[in-house]
Each structure stands twice: as C-alpha cells, then as structure tokens.
Design a protein around this motif. Structure first.
Motif, PDB file in Angstrom:
ATOM      1  N   VAL A   1      -9.121  -2.260  68.195  1.00 48.52           N
ATOM      2  CA  VAL A   1     -10.650  -2.116  68.043  1.00 48.52           C
ATOM      3  C   VAL A   1     -10.827  -3.294  66.648  1.00 48.52           C
ATOM      4  CG1 VAL A   1     -12.512  -0.957  67.465  1.00 48.52           C
ATOM      5  CG2 VAL A   1     -10.851   0.094  68.659  1.00 48.52           C
ATOM      6  N   GLN A   2     -11.524  -4.141  67.011  1.00 48.57           N
ATOM      7  CA  GLN A   2     -11.801  -5.353  66.020  1.00 48.57           C
ATOM      8  C   GLN A   2     -13.078  -5.621  65.985  1.00 48.57           C
ATOM      9  OE1 GLN A   2     -12.796  -8.610  67.563  1.00 48.57           O
ATOM     10  NE2 GLN A   2     -13.676  -9.092  65.391  1.00 48.57           N
ATOM     11  N   GLY A   3     -13.734  -5.749  64.531  1.00 46.07           N
ATOM     12  CA  GLY A   3     -14.785  -5.534  64.204  1.00 46.07           C
ATOM     13  C   GLY A   3     -15.439  -5.391  62.779  1.00 46.07           C
ATOM     14  N   GLY A   4     -16.663  -5.405  62.788  1.00 41.68           N
ATOM     15  CA  GLY A   4     -17.216  -5.171  61.059  1.00 41.68           C
ATOM     16  C   GLY A   4     -17.906  -6.476  60.685  1.00 41.68           C
TER      17      GLY A   4
ATOM     18  N   PRO B   1     -12.468 -10.719  58.556  1.00 41.27           N
ATOM     19  CA  PRO B   1     -12.088 -11.577  57.629  1.00 41.27           C
ATOM     20  C   PRO B   1     -13.133 -12.155  56.539  1.00 41.27           C
ATOM     21  CG  PRO B   1     -12.618 -12.815  59.514  1.00 41.27           C
ATOM     22  CD  PRO B   1     -12.785 -11.436  59.862  1.00 41.27           C
ATOM     23  N   ILE B   2     -12.798 -12.426  55.598  1.00 36.14           N
ATOM     24  CA  ILE B   2     -14.028 -13.284  54.761  1.00 36.14           C
ATOM     25  C   ILE B   2     -14.398 -14.513  55.439  1.00 36.14           C
ATOM     26  CG2 ILE B   2     -14.437 -14.350  52.408  1.00 36.14           C
ATOM     27  CD1 ILE B   2     -12.545 -12.232  51.341  1.00 36.14           C
ATOM     28  N   VAL B   3     -15.568 -14.865  55.520  1.00 34.26           N
ATOM     29  CA  VAL B   3     -15.980 -16.078  56.233  1.00 34.26           C
ATOM     30  C   VAL B   3     -17.025 -16.780  55.131  1.00 34.26           C
ATOM     31  CG1 VAL B   3     -15.949 -14.847  58.517  1.00 34.26           C
ATOM     32  CG2 VAL B   3     -17.987 -14.763  56.949  1.00 34.26           C
ATOM     33  N   PRO B   4     -16.770 -18.133  55.603  1.00 35.22           N
ATOM     34  CA  PRO B   4     -17.720 -19.128  54.544  1.00 35.22           C
ATOM     35  C   PRO B   4     -19.077 -18.831  54.394  1.00 35.22           C
ATOM     36  CG  PRO B   4     -15.971 -20.248  55.915  1.00 35.22           C
ATOM     37  CD  PRO B   4     -16.023 -18.917  56.491  1.00 35.22           C
TER      38      PRO B   4
ATOM     39  N   GLU C   1     -19.502  -8.654  50.549  1.00 34.82           N
ATOM     40  CA  GLU C   1     -19.888  -7.897  51.924  1.00 34.82           C
ATOM     41  C   GLU C   1     -18.850  -7.567  52.784  1.00 34.82           C
ATOM     42  OE1 GLU C   1     -22.641 -10.832  53.334  1.00 34.82           O
ATOM     43  OE2 GLU C   1     -24.221  -9.933  52.759  1.00 34.82           O
ATOM     44  N   ALA C   2     -17.788  -8.418  52.844  1.00 37.01           N
ATOM     45  CA  ALA C   2     -16.708  -8.239  53.809  1.00 37.01           C
ATOM     46  C   ALA C   2     -15.874  -6.947  53.074  1.00 37.01           C
ATOM     47  CB  ALA C   2     -15.871  -9.374  54.183  1.00 37.01           C
ATOM     48  N   ARG C   3     -15.762  -7.046  51.911  1.00 43.46           N
ATOM     49  CA  ARG C   3     -14.770  -6.090  50.931  1.00 43.46           C
ATOM     50  C   ARG C   3     -15.515  -4.546  51.281  1.00 43.46           C
ATOM     51  NH1 ARG C   3     -11.075  -8.944  48.726  1.00 43.46           N
ATOM     52  NH2 ARG C   3     -11.294 -10.926  48.054  1.00 43.46           N
ATOM     53  N   LYS C   4     -16.649  -4.642  51.206  1.00 41.56           N
ATOM     54  CA  LYS C   4     -17.478  -3.219  51.416  1.00 41.56           C
ATOM     55  C   LYS C   4     -17.164  -2.474  52.640  1.00 41.56           C
ATOM     56  CE  LYS C   4     -21.522  -4.414  50.037  1.00 41.56           C
ATOM     57  NZ  LYS C   4     -22.989  -4.337  49.691  1.00 41.56           N
ATOM     58  N   ILE C   5     -17.158  -3.406  54.012  1.00 38.86           N
ATOM     59  CA  ILE C   5     -17.207  -3.111  55.171  1.00 38.86           C
ATOM     60  C   ILE C   5     -15.443  -2.738  55.436  1.00 38.86           C
ATOM     61  CG2 ILE C   5     -17.210  -3.553  57.610  1.00 38.86           C
ATOM     62  CD1 ILE C   5     -19.971  -2.837  56.011  1.00 38.86           C
ATOM     63  N   ASP C   6     -14.672  -3.614  54.602  1.00 40.44           N
ATOM     64  CA  ASP C   6     -13.308  -3.393  54.916  1.00 40.44           C
ATOM     65  C   ASP C   6     -12.959  -2.180  54.282  1.00 40.44           C
ATOM     66  OD1 ASP C   6     -10.601  -4.656  55.127  1.00 40.44           O
ATOM     67  OD2 ASP C   6     -10.504  -3.741  53.006  1.00 40.44           O
ATOM     68  N   SER C   7     -13.654  -1.514  53.172  1.00 43.17           N
ATOM     69  CA  SER C   7     -13.121  -0.246  52.529  1.00 43.17           C
ATOM     70  C   SER C   7     -13.610   0.938  53.513  1.00 43.17           C
ATOM     71  CB  SER C   7     -13.801  -0.244  51.230  1.00 43.17           C
ATOM     72  OG  SER C   7     -13.887   1.029  50.644  1.00 43.17           O
ATOM     73  N   ALA C   8     -15.057   0.667  54.016  1.00 48.79           N
ATOM     74  CA  ALA C   8     -15.614   1.749  54.886  1.00 48.79           C
ATOM     75  C   ALA C   8     -14.908   1.873  56.250  1.00 48.79           C
ATOM     76  CB  ALA C   8     -16.873   1.143  55.264  1.00 48.79           C
ATOM     77  N   LEU C   9     -14.149   0.872  56.808  1.00 52.29           N
ATOM     78  CA  LEU C   9     -13.669   1.129  57.843  1.00 52.29           C
ATOM     79  C   LEU C   9     -12.027   1.438  57.718  1.00 52.29           C
ATOM     80  CD1 LEU C   9     -14.274  -2.319  59.768  1.00 52.29           C
ATOM     81  CD2 LEU C   9     -15.242  -0.219  60.051  1.00 52.29           C
TER      82      LEU C   9
ATOM     83  N   ALA D   1      -8.006  -7.638  57.502  1.00 47.83           N
ATOM     84  CA  ALA D   1      -7.970  -9.033  57.910  1.00 47.83           C
ATOM     85  C   ALA D   1      -8.818 -10.091  56.857  1.00 47.83           C
ATOM     86  CB  ALA D   1      -8.502  -9.296  59.383  1.00 47.83           C
ATOM     87  N   LEU D   2      -9.008  -9.483  55.413  1.00 44.52           N
ATOM     88  CA  LEU D   2      -9.703 -10.176  54.832  1.00 44.52           C
ATOM     89  C   LEU D   2      -9.376 -11.518  54.426  1.00 44.52           C
ATOM     90  CD1 LEU D   2     -10.665  -7.302  51.886  1.00 44.52           C
ATOM     91  CD2 LEU D   2     -11.905  -8.383  53.641  1.00 44.52           C
ATOM     92  N   ASP D   3      -7.984 -11.890  54.071  1.00 43.17           N
ATOM     93  CA  ASP D   3      -7.470 -13.005  53.808  1.00 43.17           C
ATOM     94  C   ASP D   3      -6.902 -13.743  54.528  1.00 43.17           C
ATOM     95  OD1 ASP D   3      -8.734 -12.641  50.943  1.00 43.17           O
ATOM     96  OD2 ASP D   3      -7.210 -11.253  50.699  1.00 43.17           O
ATOM     97  N   TRP D   4      -6.870 -13.343  55.977  1.00 47.64           N
ATOM     98  CA  TRP D   4      -6.217 -13.869  57.139  1.00 47.64           C
ATOM     99  C   TRP D   4      -6.326 -15.541  57.281  1.00 47.64           C
ATOM    100  CZ3 TRP D   4      -5.552 -10.174  61.504  1.00 47.64           C
ATOM    101  CH2 TRP D   4      -4.707  -9.025  61.047  1.00 47.64           C
ATOM    102  N   ILE D   5      -7.619 -16.025  57.438  1.00 50.15           N
ATOM    103  CA  ILE D   5      -7.979 -17.185  57.990  1.00 50.15           C
ATOM    104  C   ILE D   5      -8.490 -18.077  56.907  1.00 50.15           C
ATOM    105  CG2 ILE D   5      -9.553 -18.355  59.403  1.00 50.15           C
ATOM    106  CD1 ILE D   5      -7.550 -16.279  60.795  1.00 50.15           C
ATOM    107  N   PRO D   6      -7.985 -19.265  56.745  1.00 51.96           N
ATOM    108  CA  PRO D   6      -8.298 -20.379  55.789  1.00 51.96           C
ATOM    109  C   PRO D   6      -9.747 -21.061  56.218  1.00 51.96           C
ATOM    110  CG  PRO D   6      -6.265 -21.088  56.685  1.00 51.96           C
ATOM    111  CD  PRO D   6      -6.648 -19.796  57.464  1.00 51.96           C
TER     112      PRO D   6
END
Length: 277
Positions: A155-158, A191-194, A200-208, A222-227
């Motif tokens: 399952v991928q999302g957030g 992931p963190i997006v530009p 915002e991403a870190r809060k959802i990452d923690s919740a998931l 997947a926070l730091d996966w994509i350049p």
C-alpha cells in the motif's frame, strides 16, 4: 474693483460666467469618466484573473479525473485477465502507483518492483486519493480496497493526505491495512517533494508508521528516496527515472524485510474512523 473675479456683462446687460467657471463642469465630468473607465479596467482584470484560475482548476480536475478513470479501467482489466500461476504482488496506491503522466506504465515503480522481486503485479491506482483524501472520484483508500490473491500487498500513499489531520490519517490507514488480514502487508509512505515543505511529509510519515506498527504491518519510509531533479515540473510527480528509483527501493525494502523477518500475517484490530472535521 478687480473684474477678473466677477462675471462679465453681455451687451444686453445680463451676466455671463467667466471662462474659468465654464470649465468646472467639463473637468468634473471628465474626471468622473476617467474614474469609471479605470474601475471597469480593474474589474475586468480581476474577473479575467478569477476566470483564468477557475479554468486552470477545471483543467487540473479534468486531468486528474481522466487519470483516475484510466487507472480504474486498468484495474478492471487486471481483474478480468486470467491469472498466470505464481505469486502476485498487489500494489494499491495513488497517482504514483497509477503511473500518472508516464507514457510506458510497464516502466512505473510497481512493475519495476515486481520485476526486481520476480513476481507478477496487480496495480490499483487512485490519483488524487489517499487514506483520507478522496481524490477525483470521491473515494479514499478506505472505500472499496481491492481484493488480492496469493502474494504480498504493498500500500503506497500519504502524499495527498499531507494537509489532513495526522490522527485521522493514522486511523484511516489502520482500516486500510485491515483489509488483508491473511497477507504480508507493506505500507510505503510519501517522499518529500519540492512543491511542499518537508514538515508535512514527516508528520504523515510518522502517522503511517504508527498505523503499521499498531496492526503488525511492515512500514517503509520513503522520505529521502527521490532527488529533487527527479520530479516533474509540478514538483509532485515522479520522472521516469524517479519511478525506477522508487521501484528499486520498494523491492529492496520488501526483500530485506522478508529475509530478516519472514512473511507476517496481520492480526489487525479495526477502529472506527473519527467523525469528519
């Protein structure tokens, strides 16, 4: 007495307004006309701006709607296709899973993951949707999650939930994960997006992560996966190479976890979603 300050007399003795007095109504009318024209120009510019924004919003909604319909149609085709024997990986996610804006869907991350793991793939993508976010067709992940066969579930999302209440996202994620109690389930966060701040991403990452831990699923951050240069100009969606990186990372995480821990069968405790905000 200075006559320049008084009305001049006509030949018949009646008073005539001076030239400066005659100009006053004309100047006032001209000022009113200029002011009205300026107001119309400003109103027109504001209306044009509103129409332009509304047009852009409708265009974005149309694009998202078309992408979600295409992903839904592909999911139906997958379900109707006679399955080859072997293990299937079910991927359920948002526009990343659906391969939105990608020309070759066989090169998107779910198929890259399946190829790396040596398994076939069933993909169900809902662009714009998330655990709480409803997406274009009005369905969050909690509504009608897909059925699966023999293999693990990813399952991928957030990403679309980043402006939602993290507590609600966590509760909804638990319900989604509870849909496959007899399967090995992996939850892959955003992931963190530009286009957005990392907070915002870190809060959802923690919740998931908390949701996965609560029901015994595997969490993959997947926070730091994509350049940053592997996102499309919108700063949200992945390039073709971004999909390759994402898929390789998911495959590596699934492989490593299964080697270290073995398959995990969930024993979830479904919880009701909190009331709508």
């Amino acid at each position: 007495m200075d006559r320049s300050t008084h009305s001049a007399s006509s030949s018949d003795g009646t008073a005539k307004p001076s030239a400066s007095f005659q100009q006053v109504p004309s100047l006032r009318r001209r000022a009113i006309i200029i002011s009205a024209l300026a107001s119309l120009t400003i109103a027109g510019a504001v209306l044009y701006g509103v129409q332009t924004r509304a047009s852009a919003r409708r265009s974005a909604e149309r694009t998202c709607h078309q992408a979600e319909l295409a992903a839904h149609d592909q999911a139906l085709r997958n379900s109707a296709t006679e399955k080859s024997p072997g293990e299937y990986l079910l991927v359920f996610g948002d526009s990343y899973a659906a391969g939105q804006y990608q020309e070759d869907h066989q090169q998107t991350w779910p198929y890259v993951t399946g190829s790396r793991l040596g398994v076939l793939v069933d993909v169900y993508g809902r662009p714009g949707a998330g655990f709480v976010s409803r997406g274009c067709l009005g369905k969050p992940f909690t509504e009608d999650p897909p059925l699966t066969g023999s293999g693990p579930v990813v399952v991928q999302g957030g990403l679309n939930d980043e402006r939602s209440n993290p507590t609600e996202v966590e509760a909804a994620a638990r319900l989604v994960l509870a849909s496959w109690p007899a399967h090995d389930v992996f939850l892959v966060g955003p992931p963190i997006v530009p286009a957005r701040g990392p907070g915002e991403a870190r809060k959802i990452d923690s919740a998931l992560r908390s949701a996965a831990q609560a029901v015994g699923a595997h969490y993959v951050s997947a926070l730091d996966w994509i350049p940053t240069n592997e996102f499309l100009p919108d700063g949200l969606h992945l390039t073709a190479r971004g999909h390759m990186i994402f898929g390789q990372r998911v495959a590596a995480a699934v492989s490593n976890i299964r080697e270290q821990e073995g398959p995990t069968v969930l024993n979830p405790r479904p919880r009701s979603l909190p009331p709508n905000r």
